[in-house]
Design an enzyme around this catalytic site. Structure first.
Site, PDB file in Angstrom:
ATOM      1  CB  ALA A  19      21.853  11.115 -10.239  1.00 41.37           C
ATOM      2  CB  THR A  20      19.740  15.038  -7.440  1.00 42.58           C
ATOM      3  OG1 THR A  20      19.836  16.145  -8.440  1.00 42.58           O
ATOM      4  CG2 THR A  20      19.675  15.892  -6.210  1.00 42.58           C
ATOM      5  N   GLY A  21      21.647  13.244  -5.301  1.00 38.36           N
ATOM      6  CA  GLY A  21      21.882  12.405  -4.401  1.00 38.36           C
ATOM      7  C   GLY A  21      21.374  13.087  -2.836  1.00 38.36           C
ATOM      8  N   GLY A  22      21.462  12.573  -1.871  1.00 40.69           N
ATOM      9  CA  GLY A  22      21.165  13.156  -0.594  1.00 40.69           C
ATOM     10  C   GLY A  22      21.843  14.291  -0.373  1.00 40.69           C
ATOM     11  CG  MET A  23      24.921  14.906   1.876  1.00 42.97           C
ATOM     12  SD  MET A  23      26.362  14.136   3.036  1.00 42.97           S
ATOM     13  CE  MET A  23      27.244  15.869   2.904  1.00 42.97           C
ATOM     14  N   GLY A  24      24.359  15.953  -2.756  1.00 46.15           N
ATOM     15  CA  GLY A  24      25.019  16.439  -3.890  1.00 46.15           C
ATOM     16  C   GLY A  24      24.246  16.073  -5.266  1.00 46.15           C
ATOM     17  CE  LYS A  41      27.728  12.718  -3.183  1.00 43.16           C
ATOM     18  NZ  LYS A  41      27.715  11.749  -2.234  1.00 43.16           N
ATOM     19  CG  ASP A 135      23.788   5.624   3.999  1.00 45.28           C
ATOM     20  OD1 ASP A 135      22.743   5.134   4.275  1.00 45.28           O
ATOM     21  OD2 ASP A 135      23.688   6.828   2.966  1.00 45.28           O
TER      22      ASP A 135
END
Length: 485
Positions: A19-24, A41, A135
């Site tokens: 997966a790809t998140g908002g920061m990493g 992460k 968040d």
């Protein structure tokens, strides 16, 4: 330790990107030292070049590691850096997220309350350690194999004991628009009350199937958190009792000081409201069938008069009087039921006012006599004429709407969406222009700065001059003008 595949230390074997998140980016790998599967992460390469972001990412691991060991918080095993990019290693959870479960279908109330209690416990642990999550949202509520919550991603957490040099300066918005507290949407510092608010949004979504302030864009939704009243959850058409409205009104209060003191207090009050509604729920009374046309005509079949009555008619007079009284009462019931049968038939009211035939039976000196009479039923008064619906306002903007549009323009401008910012600010100025209100200065600056970014300097300078006329000289206005020099 030498780097292995994908730049991770060699102890983490076979990393696989998931997966790809908002920061990493998120990887799953095998920790050969501890003999277990872990999640890794790693900060995205484009962020790794920013030293302040690197520090924030590393601080995520340190903050979360302080909370490791709580049953409802993701455990951090390792924090490090490899090939110039920081990473952190955490437990691998296989149950998905609360967001995924909610998208799959309706969530039963008892399940939603269980997740909310576990999330509240985790947030209270963080608050006791001086950490605000900032968040809170369903995607950050991970589930283990038993379906229990583990709160994750303290990547935008702020350490409360930091002094004025903390990285998240005033005016920086961190978080997700749909779950932002009003103070976060305004760029103000977050507090534990901000997490309470965000958990309230999560609860609203789990119970109603939608967020309270959903809008067409992230900027619009963020502005609604600031300006709009809390929509009644009981009117969302999902069968929630009115008692939950009071709870959501408090947890989603604009003023942080009037919200619940802790996440746990909110969840307890919400559970009590739902349980009380279930205990006191009373089945509605059965609905009587509407009278048919045949029942509107009251008739009585002729019956032979008993022998004693023929001999002495006066002996039956009290009984006949009682029968007449019952018949009159029944007639009133039928008439009332007819009046209450508002089925939308335009002829129903007219039918109630038509004459009707009634058969009257009397006994005179032992002889039964029947006669038919016609009686008028008074028609009910006509309903008042419908109130005409006022015509549309023609696009006029109220002062409250203009201020909300100004805030939306600010969010869009900060996000780099200058065309959207111009459109929103110009619409706000249709109401604010020439008023001298401070929001006119804000809207003029938002539009002027955005025009400058888009290269329309003539309009930009006109608006920036107006902003300065209203609020005085500001360095931000000077900086915006410099873009056109």
């Amino acid at each position: 330790m030498a780097d292995g595949t994908d730049g991770f230390p060699s102890r983490y074997e076979g990393p696989r990107h998931v997966a790809t998140g908002g920061m990493g980016e998120i990887f799953v790998a095998r920790d050969t030292t501890l003999g277990r599967t872990v999640a890794i992460k790693r900060l995205s390469e484009r962020f790794a070049r920013d030293e302040s972001v690197r520090r924030r990412f590393t601080r995520e691991g340190l903050a979360a590691a302080r909370l490791s060991g709580h049953p409802n918080i993701v455990t951090i095993f390792d924090v490090g850096e490899s090939s110039g990019r920081p990473f952190l290693v955490m437990e691998h959870l296989t149950g998905g997220t609360v967001a995924e479960r909610a998208r799959a279908g309706d969530v039963p109330h008892d399940q939603a309350l269980a997740w909310l209690r576990q999330s509240a416990d985790a947030l209270e642990e963080a608050h006791r350690n001086g950490i605000v999550h900032r968040d809170v949202k369903p995607a950050n509520l991970l589930l283990d194999e038993r379906g229990d919550v583990r709160v994750a991603d303290f990547g935008v957490a702020r350490i409360l004991e930091e002094d004025a040099t903390h990285m998240t300066m005033a005016g920086t918005v961190l978080g997700t628009a749909g779950y932002l507290s009003p103070e976060q949407a305004r760029g103000e510092p977050a507090t534990p009350a901000s997490d309470v608010y965000s958990l309230g949004v999560v609860a609203y979504e789990l119970l109603t199937g939608g967020r309270p302030f959903e809008g067409g864009s992230a900027t619009e939704e963020a502005a609604r958190h600031i300006h709009q009243p809390v929509p009644l959850a009981s009117e969302r058409g999902v069968g929630l009792p009115g008692s939950v409205d009071r709870v959501f009104e408090r947890v989603l209060a604009k003023d942080p000081g009037t919200r619940y003191a802790t996440p746990g207090a909110f969840v307890s009050d919400l559970a009590a409201a739902l349980e009380e509604a279930e205990r006191t729920q009373v089945l509605p009374p059965p609905v009587a069938a509407a009278p048919t046309a045949g029942t509107r005509r009251m008739t009585r079949e002729r019956e032979p008069v008993p022998e004693p009555a023929r001999r002495s008619g006066r002996a039956w007079l009290p009984l006949l009087a009682g029968i007449a009284l019952v018949a009159a009462l029944l007639g009133g019931v039928v008439f009332a039921a007819t009046l209450g049968n508002d089925d939308g038939d335009p002829g129903a009211e007219q039918a109630q006012s038509e004459p009707r035939e009634v058969t009257v039976t009397t006994v005179q000196e032992g002889t039964t006599v029947e006669r038919t009479v016609t009686e008028e039923t008074p028609a009910p008064p006509p309903p008042p004429p419908p109130t005409p619906t006022p015509p549309p306002s023609g696009g006029n903007v109220s002062m409250a709407e203009a201020r909300e549009l100004t805030d939306q323009a600010k969010f869009a401008m900060d996000a780099g969406d200058y065309e959207e910012a111009v459109a929103l600010a110009e619409r706000a100025l249709t109401r604010l222009g020439g008023t001298g209100d401070i929001y006119e200065a804000y809207a003029s600056y938002n539009a002027g700065n955005s025009y400058a970014e888009l290269g329309n300097c003539e309009r930009a300078l006109e608006l920036l001059d107006r902003s300065e006329d209203v609020q005085g000289q500001r360095s931000e206005i000077d900086a915006a003008r410099a873009k056109c020099s």
